[in-house]
Design an enzyme around this catalytic site. Structure first.
Site, mmCIF file in Angstrom:
data_model
loop_
_atom_site.group_PDB
_atom_site.id
_atom_site.type_symbol
_atom_site.label_atom_id
_atom_site.label_comp_id
_atom_site.label_asym_id
_atom_site.label_seq_id
_atom_site.Cartn_x
_atom_site.Cartn_y
_atom_site.Cartn_z
ATOM 1 N N GLY A 1 40.019 -3.734 2.939
ATOM 2 C CA GLY A 1 38.726 -4.412 3.100
ATOM 3 C C GLY A 1 38.812 -5.882 2.750
ATOM 4 N N THR B 1 29.676 8.476 0.482
ATOM 5 C CA THR B 1 30.919 7.781 0.121
ATOM 6 C C THR B 1 30.790 7.090 -1.235
ATOM 7 O OG1 THR B 1 31.235 7.338 2.460
ATOM 8 C CG2 THR B 1 32.618 6.094 0.931
ATOM 9 N N ASP C 1 42.497 3.480 2.675
ATOM 10 C CA ASP C 1 41.378 2.847 3.374
ATOM 11 C C ASP C 1 41.191 3.597 4.694
ATOM 12 O OD1 ASP C 1 40.227 -0.451 3.238
ATOM 13 O OD2 ASP C 1 39.701 0.923 4.869
ATOM 14 N N ASN C 2 39.957 3.952 5.023
ATOM 15 C CA ASN C 2 39.744 4.666 6.300
ATOM 16 C C ASN C 2 39.438 3.702 7.448
ATOM 17 O OD1 ASN C 2 37.155 3.902 5.806
ATOM 18 N ND2 ASN C 2 36.271 5.949 5.834
ATOM 19 N N ILE D 1 37.443 -7.741 0.115
ATOM 20 C CA ILE D 1 37.860 -8.028 -1.271
ATOM 21 C C ILE D 1 39.158 -7.278 -1.590
ATOM 22 C CG2 ILE D 1 37.251 -7.857 -3.724
ATOM 23 C CD1 ILE D 1 34.319 -8.204 -2.978
ATOM 24 N N TYR E 1 21.738 1.781 -1.570
ATOM 25 C CA TYR E 1 23.026 1.212 -1.980
ATOM 26 C C TYR E 1 23.010 0.892 -3.474
ATOM 27 C CZ TYR E 1 26.998 -1.993 -2.231
ATOM 28 O OH TYR E 1 28.177 -2.605 -2.588
ATOM 29 N N LYS F 1 25.310 2.703 -6.348
ATOM 30 C CA LYS F 1 26.175 1.930 -7.253
ATOM 31 C C LYS F 1 25.751 2.135 -8.712
ATOM 32 C CE LYS F 1 29.277 0.011 -4.661
ATOM 33 N NZ LYS F 1 30.715 0.249 -4.889
ATOM 34 N N LEU G 1 37.525 0.181 -4.974
ATOM 35 C CA LEU G 1 36.670 -0.715 -4.195
ATOM 36 C C LEU G 1 36.121 -0.076 -2.930
ATOM 37 C CD1 LEU G 1 38.520 -2.746 -5.946
ATOM 38 C CD2 LEU G 1 37.856 -4.425 -4.241
#
Ligand code: UDP
Length: 323
Positions: free
Chosen positions: A10, A95, A31-32, A12, A149, A153, A76
């Site tokens: 990604g 996710t 990573d997908n 970052i 979101y 988080k 991440l």
């Protein structure tokens, strides 16, 4: 060390992988490629110290095989970006909550240190400035998709603190509007990426609403330095940290700055939120980090001025478009 970076392709994540590779570590990346891009790590693919797996963090058996082998985890991987989360709300919650739960469960099983990437979004629409790590989160109603979101988080952070309570070394970093090369204007919809690509194509710069809402833009090199310090400073364990610049910039001013630095002939237009997102969208009007805790404990302070960071970002976007 052997280090796992989830979401390492990604925006970052890939910069973090670059920095850790440069320090001589052996890296495992999962990573997908949903918003991550193989191009972000292509230059490392032949390196024997880089092990890349194209899969989801929800694949528990695979995650176990990787976590068993590493010394440290940077988590991440997430569904990120306001627009992206609004378009994929279920995927976002699954996710961002279940994925973190898997990482923490396995880290606990094998006793591995974890850095959890969180977000300034957890403060919600609080207009307190500056926002310090122990300030309240103020979220809107659950009928407004945006807040899913922040909630996800926030649950990640709660989980991290629960595992810290069991003795696991865990540190949380809350990123404030990171920007730089490799931002994807289509995937994440970050405002810097959008303005730069609009300006380079001489398309109108779309400032939502009056443009007086503010953000503190943080150049990627600073984001990465703060993340690595969070993983290496012992005293940081069991704590959350604001990782960001405290220079507050109104979005209209950002548009003017991007226009000037690109030399673009684009016009700046104002777009109502209802048109930009959807009818029941809620905005965070102001978001400024209190940077004192990160400074005191991590010895971290964002250094790259916005103009300089934007210049480097614009340069990267220019080269990308030539390819
Ligand atoms: N924004 C804008 N035009 C765009 C995209 C975003 O004016 O084309 C504004 C958005 O309303 C917000 C700010 O820029 O106030 C930052 O948006 P972004 O999606 O980058 O991140 P956020 O901080 O909201 O998570």
């Amino acid at each position: 060390m052997k280090i796992l970076v989830t979401g390492g392709a990604g925006y970052i994540g890939s910069h973090l992988v670059d920095a850790l590779m440069a320090q001589g570590h052996e890296l495992y990346v999962i990573d997908n490629l949903s918003t991550g891009r193989i191009d972000n790590i292509r230059h490392l693919l032949g390196n024997e110290r880089l092990h890349f797996v194209n899969d989801s963090i929800l694949n528990e058996a695979l995650m176990e095989r990787i976590i068993e082998q590493v010394d440290l985890i940077y988590h991440l991987a997430a569904v990120v970006g306001v627009k992206h989360v609004l378009d994929h709300p279920f995927q976002g919650i699954l996710t961002n909550v279940r994925g973190t739960e898997i990482v923490l469960e396995l880290a606990y099983k094998y006793w591995r240190k974890v850095v959890i990437a969180s977000s300034s979004e957890v403060y919600g629409k609080s207009e307190k400035a500056p926002l310090s790590e122990d300030d309240d989160s103020i979220l809107g109603p659950t009928a407004v998709g945006r807040w899913s979101y922040a909630l996800a988080k926030a649950i990640d952070e709660h989980l991290a603190f629960i595992y810290y309570g069991k003795g696991l070394p865990v540190t949380i970093v809350r990123y404030f509007n990171s920007y730089g090369p490799r931002l994807d204007p289509r995937g994440y919809g970050s405002v810097v990426a959008k303005f730069v690509s609009q300006a380079l194509q001489d398309k109108p710069l779309t400032v939502f609403s009056d443009g007086q809402q503010t953000r503190c833009f943080t150049y990627i090199d600073d984001t990465i330095r703060g993340s690595i310090l969070a993983a290496t400073v012992k005293e940081a364990e069991g704590q959350s940290f604001n990782i960001g610049s405290n220079r507050e910039t109104p979005i209209l001013e950002l548009a003017q700055l991007v226009k000037r630095l690109t030399g673009s002939s684009s016009e700046i237009v104002h777009v109502p939120y209802a048109q930009a997102y959807r009818a029941n969208f809620e905005e965070t009007r102001r978001r400024v980090p209190d940077v004192r805790k990160a400074e005191r404990i991590l010895g971290f302070r964002a250094e790259v001025p916005l103009e300089e960071g934007l210049r480097r970002t614009i340069e990267w976007f220019r080269e990308e478009q030539l390819d």
